[in-house]
Design a protein around this motif. Structure first.
Motif, PDB file in Angstrom:
ATOM      1  N   GLN A 443       0.827  -1.193   0.000  1.00 18.46           N
ATOM      2  CA  GLN A 443       0.000   0.000   0.000  1.00 18.46           C
ATOM      3  C   GLN A 443       0.875   1.263   0.000  1.00 18.46           C
ATOM      4  OE1 GLN A 443      -1.113  -2.822   1.300  1.00 18.46           O
ATOM      5  NE2 GLN A 443      -2.955  -2.796   0.043  1.00 18.46           N
ATOM      6  N   GLN A 444       0.348   2.304  -0.648  1.00 22.08           N
ATOM      7  CA  GLN A 444       1.094   3.549  -0.691  1.00 22.08           C
ATOM      8  C   GLN A 444       1.131   4.203   0.692  1.00 22.08           C
ATOM      9  OE1 GLN A 444      -0.937   5.644  -3.876  1.00 22.08           O
ATOM     10  NE2 GLN A 444       0.571   4.925  -5.374  1.00 22.08           N
ATOM     11  N   ALA A 445       2.194   4.971   0.912  1.00 22.96           N
ATOM     12  CA  ALA A 445       2.390   5.669   2.180  1.00 22.96           C
ATOM     13  C   ALA A 445       2.656   7.142   1.919  1.00 22.96           C
ATOM     14  CB  ALA A 445       3.554   5.046   2.944  1.00 22.96           C
ATOM     15  N   LEU A 446       2.446   7.935   2.943  1.00 17.52           N
ATOM     16  CA  LEU A 446       2.670   9.376   2.820  1.00 17.52           C
ATOM     17  C   LEU A 446       4.143   9.736   2.958  1.00 17.52           C
ATOM     18  CD1 LEU A 446       1.644  12.327   2.722  1.00 17.52           C
ATOM     19  CD2 LEU A 446       1.319  12.178   5.212  1.00 17.52           C
ATOM     20  N   ILE A 447       4.778   9.177   3.962  1.00 17.19           N
ATOM     21  CA  ILE A 447       6.155   9.552   4.312  1.00 17.19           C
ATOM     22  C   ILE A 447       7.100   8.407   3.989  1.00 17.19           C
ATOM     23  CG2 ILE A 447       7.680  10.228   6.216  1.00 17.19           C
ATOM     24  CD1 ILE A 447       5.108  11.277   7.635  1.00 17.19           C
ATOM     25  N   PRO A 448       8.128   8.645   3.160  1.00 19.75           N
ATOM     26  CA  PRO A 448       9.097   7.577   2.877  1.00 19.75           C
ATOM     27  C   PRO A 448       9.913   7.261   4.115  1.00 19.75           C
ATOM     28  CG  PRO A 448       9.839   9.652   1.916  1.00 19.75           C
ATOM     29  CD  PRO A 448       8.466   9.909   2.450  1.00 19.75           C
TER      30      PRO A 448
END
Length: 504
Positions: A443-448
């Motif tokens: 799933q995509q995330a906001l903060i790497p």
């Protein structure tokens, strides 16, 4: 007088029923399916009566990283996998464990916890320091010398002292933070084998976690140990039976599996599914199973394991069959350890699948126990930065697309605030032609954040049933779990009496 009181009571009851009927006649939506279901749930709650008997047995389920969004998403996913309405679906532990509370998971030194001190809180009743196991707030992280005097007594040690049987089951390494909290006392949670001990710890005489398990002085030791982490019990000269070309991790020459086997002539050691299936509780009093060099497989990958692994449900049931032979009772921990690992990887599909495996284990356990004499608790050690977002329609695949963002790209219902799903200096990926329901999708995330998503600090749920389970209500401190278990069993008093009797 008693007749008058009875008549008054009957009169009051009749009046209450008449009032309820009258109230219902004033409501237009009484035939609505949600209304009918609500009335049925109300009746169930009214009929519930607290059990204040002494608990003979305790089963503590710890689902590592089980946040509230994880419960919701797993509930929907489990229903959708069965082809029923996921949103109104109910997981087994939601149905079988009716008493609930919210647990505050902060530790002595941190707003956001790791699994080590939270597990210590659950089994010992105290909050402690992140990165430490089985010690009080007086500990100093990774400082061997500070361990002396800071050690706690766990519920499992009390149980052994009082003559009960004990067991620990986990899909993680059995030396990992949560299962280790039942027996180990270390200033550093990473001290899983002697090769991990810093020089200061070796010089100070501190033991690694695997050695503490085999050398555990409580009673006659665990009757059941099932999990992963085989490498921490074998030496660097011992080949692993499953992973070709790999060996154990120990450098001190101690073959801990051999030591355990020599010490317990009434027990069996197994490392694969075939050996596990061959354990006959009628002829075996204790069992030690290490089914992987490191953690056991995710449930989604279990069938691919070279040596074969039992499911969490199979391990829990086998454990109870062995422990239930003790007429005094037992205390058992069952950890769904890999929900946490899947979340750290940003992999929602495996986190949900492992949660469903826990629900299956709870269902299987209830077929083996007497709920009236067994306190069953299910909770988490901490949360994760995992969310359910957007406005997906009813019945939309929980692993699917929720809608389109302002950048014109689709986004998923499930996501993470941080973790491997975000790439530094890269734009958000276009998911138009991506199968987000694939088990390997991240799933995509906001903060790497490199290779690992973080824990979160929000409250987690406690589910419970059985003797004194009604004490779980409202918002409570996480360490209350131990105190309710001890109160329900009276183990502190029973252990003290056993010590006095032995001293005479």
């Amino acid at each position: 007088m008693n007749r008058i009181i009875t008549l008054l009571t009957l009169g009051a009851s009749s009046l209450a029923l008449a009032s309820a009927a009258s109230a219902q006649s004033a409501v237009q939506q009484t035939a609505d399916s949600y209304y009918v279901a609500g009335q049925a749930q109300l009746a169930e709650k009214i009929a519930s009566q607290p059990n204040v008997a002494r608990a003979k047995n305790v089963v503590l389920f710890v689902v590592d990283g089980l946040s509230v969004p994880t419960i919701t998403a797993s509930r929907i996913h489990e229903g959708q996998l069965r082809g029923v309405d996921g949103e109104s679906n109910v997981l087994s532990f939601e149905r079988l464990l009716p008493y609930t509370a919210l647990s505050k998971t902060y530790t002595h030194d941190s707003q956001v916890a790791d699994s080590a001190p939270t597990a210590t809180a659950l089994v010992s009743g105290v909050k402690s320091v992140n990165g430490t196991i089985g010690v009080t707030q007086d500990i100093k992280l990774n400082d061997c010398a500070s361990q002396k005097g800071a050690e706690v007594t766990t519920l499992f040690e009390l149980a052994e002292q009082a003559g009960l049987a004990t067991g620990v089951v986990s899909t993680a390494r059995i030396t990992h933070a949560t299962p280790a909290a039942t027996y180990a006392k270390v200033a550093g949670r990473d001290w899983e084998n002697d090769a991990n001990l810093p020089e200061e710890a070796v010089a100070g005489g501190c033991k690694d976690i695997a050695a503490q398990l085999v050398d555990w002085p409580a009673g006659d030791g665990f009757e059941v140990i099932f999990g992963g982490g085989r490498g921490n019990f074998l030496t660097v000269d011992q080949p692993d039976p499953e992973d070709e070309g790999r060996t154990g991790s120990r450098k001190d020459g101690r073959d801990l599996v051999g030591e355990w086997t020599a010490r317990h002539n009434d027990g069996v050691y197994v490392w694969n599914k075939e050996g596990f299936d061959a354990i006959d509780p009628a002829n075996v009093n204790r069992a030690f199973g290490l089914f992987n060099r490191s953690h056991m497989q995710y449930e989604a990958d279990r069938a691919k394991d070279a040596g074969g692994e039992p499911s969490l449900a199979e391990m829990a049931v086998k454990a109870i069959d062995l422990l239930d032979k003790n007429e005094e009772g037992y205390v058992l921990m069952v950890e769904g350890g890999r929900v946490d690992h899947a979340h750290h990887a940003g992999n929602a599909a495996r986190a949900l699948t492992d949660t469903i495996a826990v629900a299956e284990a709870v269902e299987a356990v209830f077929e083996k126990i007497d709920p009236a004499e067994t306190l069953v608790i299910l909770t988490a050690d901490h949360s994760h930065v995992f969310s359910i977002a957007g406005y997906p329609t009813r019945g939309n695949p929980i692993l699917g697309i929720a809608g389109k963002a302002d950048d014109g790209k689709p986004y998923t219902t499930l996501g993470y605030q941080n973790g491997p799903g975000a790439k530094l200096d890269e734009p958000r990926a276009d998911l138009t032609d991506v199968d987000t329901t694939d088990v390997d999708f991240l799933q995509q995330a906001l903060i790497p954040l490199g290779e690992s998503e973080t824990h979160a600090g929000d409250d987690v749920v406690i589910f419970a049933q059985g003797p004194w389970a009604h004490l779980f209500h409202g918002v409570v401190e996480q360490n209350l779990v131990y105190h309710v278990m001890e109160h329900a069993t009276g183990l502190a008093t029973r252990a003290a009496l056993a010590r006095q009797a032995a001293a005479q």
